[in-house]
Design an enzyme around this catalytic site. Structure first.
Site, PDB file in Angstrom:
ATOM      1  N   CYS A  87       0.855  -1.202   0.000  1.00  0.00           N
ATOM      2  CA  CYS A  87       0.000   0.000   0.000  1.00  0.00           C
ATOM      3  C   CYS A  87       0.888   1.248   0.000  1.00  0.00           C
ATOM      4  CB  CYS A  87      -0.862   0.063   1.253  1.00  0.00           C
ATOM      5  SG  CYS A  87      -2.133  -1.196   1.352  1.00  0.00           S
ATOM      6  N   CYS A 164      -3.131  -8.638   6.548  1.00  0.00           N
ATOM      7  CA  CYS A 164      -3.234  -7.643   5.487  1.00  0.00           C
ATOM      8  C   CYS A 164      -4.651  -7.094   5.466  1.00  0.00           C
ATOM      9  CB  CYS A 164      -2.878  -8.267   4.133  1.00  0.00           C
ATOM     10  SG  CYS A 164      -3.103  -7.100   2.784  1.00  0.00           S
ATOM     11  N   ASP A 386      -9.725  -3.514 -22.903  1.00  0.00           N
ATOM     12  CA  ASP A 386      -9.336  -3.516 -21.484  1.00  0.00           C
ATOM     13  C   ASP A 386      -7.902  -4.039 -21.382  1.00  0.00           C
ATOM     14  OD1 ASP A 386      -9.195  -3.663 -18.741  1.00  0.00           O
ATOM     15  OD2 ASP A 386     -10.742  -5.188 -18.496  1.00  0.00           O
ATOM     16  N   CYS A 413      -6.256   0.482 -16.603  1.00  0.00           N
ATOM     17  CA  CYS A 413      -5.695   0.529 -15.243  1.00  0.00           C
ATOM     18  C   CYS A 413      -4.486   1.461 -15.197  1.00  0.00           C
ATOM     19  CB  CYS A 413      -5.315  -0.878 -14.782  1.00  0.00           C
ATOM     20  SG  CYS A 413      -4.184  -1.699 -15.904  1.00  0.00           S
TER      21      CYS A 413
HETATM   22  N1  SAH Z   1     -11.444  -7.738 -19.573  1.00  0.00           N
HETATM   23  C1  SAH Z   1     -10.990  -8.777 -18.693  1.00  0.00           C
HETATM   24  C2  SAH Z   1      -9.469  -8.931 -18.615  1.00  0.00           C
HETATM   25  C3  SAH Z   1      -8.657  -7.687 -18.486  1.00  0.00           C
HETATM   26  S1  SAH Z   1      -6.983  -7.934 -18.014  1.00  0.00           S
HETATM   27  C4  SAH Z   1     -11.595  -8.610 -17.321  1.00  0.00           C
HETATM   28  O1  SAH Z   1     -12.124  -7.556 -16.993  1.00  0.00           O
HETATM   29  O2  SAH Z   1     -11.540  -9.569 -16.552  1.00  0.00           O
HETATM   30  C5  SAH Z   1      -6.129  -7.856 -19.508  1.00  0.00           C
HETATM   31  C6  SAH Z   1      -6.121  -9.159 -20.276  1.00  0.00           C
HETATM   32  O3  SAH Z   1      -5.410  -8.924 -21.504  1.00  0.00           O
HETATM   33  C7  SAH Z   1      -5.425 -10.332 -19.607  1.00  0.00           C
HETATM   34  O4  SAH Z   1      -6.305 -11.421 -19.592  1.00  0.00           O
HETATM   35  C8  SAH Z   1      -4.199 -10.614 -20.499  1.00  0.00           C
HETATM   36  O5  SAH Z   1      -3.901 -11.998 -20.579  1.00  0.00           O
HETATM   37  C9  SAH Z   1      -4.659 -10.096 -21.830  1.00  0.00           C
HETATM   38  N2  SAH Z   1      -3.645  -9.637 -22.801  1.00  0.00           N
HETATM   39  C10 SAH Z   1      -2.426  -9.094 -22.569  1.00  0.00           C
HETATM   40  N3  SAH Z   1      -1.851  -8.699 -23.719  1.00  0.00           N
HETATM   41  C11 SAH Z   1      -2.724  -8.995 -24.718  1.00  0.00           C
HETATM   42  C12 SAH Z   1      -2.710  -8.802 -26.136  1.00  0.00           C
HETATM   43  N4  SAH Z   1      -1.692  -8.240 -26.739  1.00  0.00           N
HETATM   44  N5  SAH Z   1      -3.788  -9.210 -26.839  1.00  0.00           N
HETATM   45  C13 SAH Z   1      -4.849  -9.795 -26.222  1.00  0.00           C
HETATM   46  N6  SAH Z   1      -4.911  -9.995 -24.900  1.00  0.00           N
HETATM   47  C14 SAH Z   1      -3.865  -9.596 -24.142  1.00  0.00           C
END
Ligand code: SAH
Length: 457
Positions: A87, A164, A386, A413
């Site tokens: 944290c 934690c 995402d 994120c």
């Molecule tokens: N939308 C999902 C996962 C988001 S995390 C949710 O909300 O649960 C981001 C994801 O992108 C992970 O599962 C990771 O394995 C994947 N990832 C990373 N690089 C990537 C790429 N170049 N193309 C496709 N997926 C990818």
């Protein structure tokens, strides 16, 4: 400044007034015009610090004492907060943490990227404690003692975990128990420098919805000595255990998980639930760590997608298909793309468990799969992305622009890469409509944001 030399030297003790916080939550002060960053210091505080490093345009210093205490300062709930690197913001009142994250997102989008878009007030948590469903900590050895806990700030020393306050209590119990069993059975901890010893990390996931716990032991090898004793002891101590998996990672370096999973006991997946959908989550698949805030985040993403039932929707970086399946219920068709094969297998299972037949999933990097689908004539009305912290690949963004969907919903994120990518889309025919920050990670300096962009007619 009168000359080019910084007005202070390393090791010097100085007095400082803190004016603001940087995006990592560190105090920012000025010493004769020269910027000084001080972890754990707050605006309005008058403090004494010791300079620990000197750079071209700034110095870093450690807090020694506080003469004037900020009204925003609170006593950290966690007794290990000072040492633990998990944290960063526990010394700041929660309402002020939210203001800081709001400002971070506004600064990235509006000030740095120059986008004129409203940023809605951040969605915070009512009870911002014990929100994490997943704990992942390194295992090490200090003299003859096995230790398990988070890394110290800016180091690889392990701070032995007591309690934690941001993670689910059941996961603390797993960490304590695994440590004790390793110690009792004489199973060795991995030592980074020597690349020797066996157990590297322990990972526990406890579902808030189903209450069950999946444990993953990351090991530098395929064999686990005294495996049966290990599993029996863990099963006895953790009531709702559903599976114990050994993940094999024999490589040097910081990547936590290897590519092979061995089931030691039970089943190698966790049953999860969000709203009324069920999910099968395998050990290496991504699942959001804060379930209650995830629901709010996904709701916003769905609202921004504004589906009528006629659309083809792309859900890129779809993981185990969580967002995809919520989208699928209001769309004609969903196409999910994800690079981790195990997560795509989960996504297909999840569609079937939930009787959803209009979602199709592809394994591969979004930047290769989407251009190839585009060449074959696929088009999207709405695109959801995402990505991980590094953001979207340029080739992917270019393909989305060519595909020309009505709306793009960007879940991020990392405000910096979000701003970079949104700016590129804004320069190429998409209007930034609105941003919604969500506090998925209270007491840490991370923030999640969802942004709506619509195609310029
Ligand atoms: N939308 C999902 C996962 C988001 S995390 C949710 O909300 O649960 C981001 C994801 O992108 C992970 O599962 C990771 O394995 C994947 N990832 C990373 N690089 C990537 C790429 N170049 N193309 C496709 N997926 C990818």
């Amino acid at each position: 400044m009168a000359n080019n030399h910084p007005p202070l030297v390393k090791g010097e003790t100085i007095e400082l007034a803190i004016e603001s916080l940087n995006h990592e939550g560190e105090g920012v002060g000025r010493f004769r015009g020269f910027t000084v960053f001080v972890p754990n210091a707050l605006p309005m505080e008058k403090i004494t610090v010791k300079v620990i490093s000197l750079h071209k345009n700034y110095a870093r210093a450690l807090l020694q004492s506080i003469a004037t205490v900020s009204p925003q300062r609170v006593i950290p709930v966690c007794e290990q907060y000072e040492q633990c690197g998990g944290c960063q913001l526990q010394h700041i009142a929660y309402a002020v943490q939210l203001q800081l994250k709001q400002k971070t997102v506004e600064a990235a989008l509006q000030r740095i990227a120059g986008l004129s878009m409203p940023v809605l007030p951040i969605l915070g948590m009512e009870h911002p404690w014990h929100y994490r469903n997943k704990a992942q900590v390194p295992i090490g050895q200090q003299k003859n003692r096995i230790v398990a806990g988070f890394y110290e700030k800016r180091s690889h020393n392990i701070v032995e975990l007591k309690c934690c306050h941001i993670q689910r209590q059941a996961n603390d119990a797993v960490i304590h128990t695994v440590r004790n069993i390793l110690q009792t059975l004489g199973i060795t901890a991995y030592q980074e420098k020597e690349h020797q010893g066996l157990v590297r990390h322990v990972l526990a996931r406890t579902s808030f919805a189903t209450g069950e716990t999946l444990v993953v032991i990351v090991a530098n090898g395929t064999a686990l000595p005294k495996q049966e004793l290990f599993c029996n002891a863990l099963r006895e101590a953790i009531p709702n255990l559903c599976g114990i998996v050994q993940n094999v990672n024999t490589r040097r370096g910081n990547t936590i998980l290897g590519k092979e999973d061995i089931t030691l006991w039970g089943r190698p997946w966790l049953r999860e639930k969000l709203e009324d959908l069920e999910f099968h989550v395998s050990p290496r698949s991504f699942f959001q760590v804060n379930p209650s805030q995830t629901s709010r985040l996904y709701q916003k993403a769905l609202e921004y997608a504004a589906l009528s039932g006629q659309e083809t929707v792309f859900d890129l970086y779809c993981g185990i298909g969580t967002i995809s399946l919520f989208l699928a219920r209001s769309a004609a068709k969903v196409i999910g793309v994800e690079s981790l094969a195990a997560a795509v297998e989960d996504a297909r299972k999840n569609a079937s468990i939930n009787n959803i037949s209009n979602a199709t999933f592809y394994v591969g990097a979004a930047e290769t799969v989407v251009p190839s689908l585009y060449k074959k004539g696929f088009r999207a009305d709405v695109v959801v992305v995402d990505p991980p912290r590094k953001g979207c690949d340029q080739v992917l963004l270019e393909t989305i622009i060519k595909m020309s969907p009505q709306r793009v919903v960007y879940v991020s994120c990392n405000p910096a890469t979000l701003a970079r990518d949104i700016k590129f889309l804004a320069e190429n025919g998409f209007n930034p409509v609105e941003a919604q920050p969500v506090d998925m990670f209270p007491h840490t300096n991370h923030v999640e944001t969802v942004v709506l962009m619509s195609r310029v007619k």
